[in-house]
Design an enzyme around this catalytic site. Structure first.
Site, PDB file in Angstrom:
ATOM      1  N   GLY A 117       0.816  -1.219   0.000  1.00 53.61           N
ATOM      2  CA  GLY A 117       0.000   0.000   0.000  1.00 53.61           C
ATOM      3  C   GLY A 117       0.835   1.248   0.000  1.00 53.61           C
ATOM      4  O   GLY A 117       0.518   2.247   0.648  1.00 53.61           O
ATOM      5  N   GLY A 166       2.695   2.344  -3.037  1.00 55.28           N
ATOM      6  CA  GLY A 166       2.968   2.902  -4.365  1.00 55.28           C
ATOM      7  C   GLY A 166       4.095   2.229  -5.103  1.00 55.28           C
ATOM      8  O   GLY A 166       4.473   2.663  -6.191  1.00 55.28           O
ATOM      9  N   LEU A 167       4.656   1.159  -4.518  1.00 48.25           N
ATOM     10  CA  LEU A 167       5.790   0.502  -5.185  1.00 48.25           C
ATOM     11  C   LEU A 167       5.384  -0.796  -5.896  1.00 48.25           C
ATOM     12  O   LEU A 167       6.252  -1.559  -6.320  1.00 48.25           O
ATOM     13  CB  LEU A 167       6.914   0.225  -4.180  1.00 48.25           C
ATOM     14  CG  LEU A 167       7.516   1.462  -3.501  1.00 48.25           C
ATOM     15  CD1 LEU A 167       8.656   1.062  -2.570  1.00 48.25           C
ATOM     16  CD2 LEU A 167       8.024   2.470  -4.529  1.00 48.25           C
ATOM     17  N   ALA A 206       1.544  -6.452  -7.513  1.00 54.02           N
ATOM     18  CA  ALA A 206       2.003  -6.974  -8.810  1.00 54.02           C
ATOM     19  C   ALA A 206       3.330  -7.711  -8.644  1.00 54.02           C
ATOM     20  O   ALA A 206       3.572  -8.724  -9.304  1.00 54.02           O
ATOM     21  CB  ALA A 206       2.142  -5.829  -9.815  1.00 54.02           C
ATOM     22  N   ALA A 207       4.193  -7.223  -7.744  1.00 54.98           N
ATOM     23  CA  ALA A 207       5.506  -7.867  -7.564  1.00 54.98           C
ATOM     24  C   ALA A 207       5.347  -9.267  -6.964  1.00 54.98           C
ATOM     25  O   ALA A 207       5.960 -10.219  -7.462  1.00 54.98           O
ATOM     26  CB  ALA A 207       6.407  -7.000  -6.678  1.00 54.98           C
ATOM     27  N   ASP A 231       1.486  -1.214 -13.724  1.00 56.36           N
ATOM     28  CA  ASP A 231       2.273  -1.950 -12.715  1.00 56.36           C
ATOM     29  C   ASP A 231       2.684  -3.330 -13.231  1.00 56.36           C
ATOM     30  O   ASP A 231       3.854  -3.706 -13.164  1.00 56.36           O
ATOM     31  CB  ASP A 231       1.457  -2.130 -11.419  1.00 56.36           C
ATOM     32  CG  ASP A 231       1.334  -0.841 -10.628  1.00 56.36           C
ATOM     33  OD1 ASP A 231       1.583   0.230 -11.198  1.00 56.36           O
ATOM     34  OD2 ASP A 231       0.977  -0.914  -9.428  1.00 56.36           O
TER      35      ASP A 231
HETATM   36  C1  MEV Z   1      -0.887   2.746  -9.208  1.00 54.01           C
HETATM   37  O1  MEV Z   1       0.431   2.245  -9.120  1.00 54.01           O
HETATM   38  C2  MEV Z   1      -0.987   3.849 -10.186  1.00 54.01           C
HETATM   39  C3  MEV Z   1      -2.362   4.411 -10.461  1.00 54.01           C
HETATM   40  O2  MEV Z   1      -2.225   5.219 -11.639  1.00 54.01           O
HETATM   41  C4  MEV Z   1      -3.418   3.360 -10.668  1.00 54.01           C
HETATM   42  C5  MEV Z   1      -3.258   2.576 -11.953  1.00 54.01           C
HETATM   43  O3  MEV Z   1      -2.470   2.931 -12.835  1.00 54.01           O
HETATM   44  O4  MEV Z   1      -3.983   1.563 -12.091  1.00 54.01           O
HETATM   45  C6  MEV Z   1      -2.821   5.336  -9.344  1.00 54.01           C
END
Ligand code: MEV
Length: 330
Positions: A106, A108-109, A113-114, A155
């Site tokens: 949670g 942003g990294l 997905a990783a 991602d």
């Molecule tokens: C999430 O890493 C990035 C966002 O742009 C959501 C997405 O691209 O699905 C916020």
């Protein structure tokens, strides 16, 4: 060919240099893989007929197929195993998966997905299932979709391919050639967690209320991403930094920054960063600052720690980094 008893695989985390949120609405984004922190998974054969198990080593949690997941952390893996078995590509019993990840959740990294990419790569490796990076990316997207609604696809693309990418929803990804000079970044975690799907839905609500404003912001972010890709390729780090700052300004106007993100962005700039911005959905999570050199990145990282970052990573971004953690048979 004898089948391996176990197969270990990894997947990088990711950083969005430009374009979060706008990418959901069809604009361009630039994302890069980070070799550290990364996710690691090992798939191993057990006894025929024994239910599939998943062990999350960081949480000391296990799940056995057929049981209700005992904790929320296990739920995504139960879904992943079910959808994997449903494809018929791997047996529905007789194997186990163990997962470890240093990617904060949670934040942003791209932690989801990783871990999905590392897990799928390990299970495919164990059973000799041949999947290209593009196939893996599509598989990770399906897992993400099950869990988060409708992600843009950036991602899974950057993480499965492990290469810097100029990404636009609905178009083939354009992988960026090796940058003329590797990027040095300090990445800091505010310690505040977000749920990507919730922030994306808040932005959708904002857009319903102020469509002209939001679409204008998305348009500008998309142009920054296109220019950012050119600056990345040519190694023009000063320009990259300026564009990152501009992107941050637009994300603030969109309402997805936060007090702690603004504070760390300011601290990075005060420490001489070429540019700084939040990464990922925002409203908490991580920010990244572009430094002039590896040594400067360490100094920026120290400043971020002093200003209250909960965790700081120093990253080098070339082209090979995302490929660093891939496969190992035992
Ligand atoms: C999430 O890493 C990035 C966002 O742009 C959501 C997405 O691209 O699905 C916020």
């Amino acid at each position: 060919m004898t089948r391996p008893q176990s197969f270990s695989a990894g997947a990088p985390s990711k950083l969005i240099l430009f374009g979060e949120h706008a990418v959901v609405y069809g604009h361009a984004a630039v994302a890069v893989p980070l070799a550290e922190p990364c996710a690691l998974a090992t798939a191993g054969l057990t006894q025929a007929g024994v239910p599939v198990t998943v062990a999350l080593e960081d949480f000391k949690l296990t799940w056995s197929r057929g049981e209700e997941p005992a904790a929320s952390e296990l739920r995504p893996f139960a879904r992943l195993v079910e959808s994997l078995v449903k494809t018929g590509r791997v047996p529905d019993n007789g194997w186990a998966l163990a997962v470890r990840s240093a990617v904060p959740i949670g934040c942003g990294l791209g932690s989801g997905a990783a871990v999905a990419a590392a897990s799928l790569r390990a299970v495919y490796g164990l059973f000799g299932v041949s999947r290209s990076d593009a196939d893996l990316s599509a598989d990770v997207y399906e897992v993400e979709r099950l869990l988060h609604g409708s992600p843009s696809g950036v991602d899974n693309t950057v993480i499965a391919h492990g290469r810097p990418v100029l990404f636009k929803k609905g178009s083939p990804p354009k992988f960026l050639p090796a940058p003329a000079r590797a990027l040095r970044l300090a990445v800091a975690d505010t310690g505040w967690r977000h749920k990507t799907a919730e922030v994306v839905s808040d932005v959708a609500q904002r857009r319903r209320e102020a469509p002209g404003l939001c679409d204008g912001i998305f348009e500008e972010i998309g142009s920054l991403a296109a220019e950012g890709a050119r600056a990345f390729e040519s190694g023009d780090h000063r320009r990259l930094g300026v564009l990152m700052d501009e992107n941050q300004g637009l994300l603030v106007r969109l309402g997805v920054s936060s007090g702690s993100l603004d504070h760390l962005v300011g601290a990075a700039r005060a420490a001489g960063a070429l540019g700084a911005k939040l990464c990922g959905a925002g409203k908490g999570g991580c920010m990244a600052a572009l430094a002039e050199s590896g040594e400067h990145a360490l100094r920026v990282a120290r400043a971020l720690e002093e200003e209250g970052a909960k965790r700081v990573f120093v990253a080098r971004v070339g082209v090979a980094e995302g490929m660093a953690c891939r496969e190992r048979k035992d």
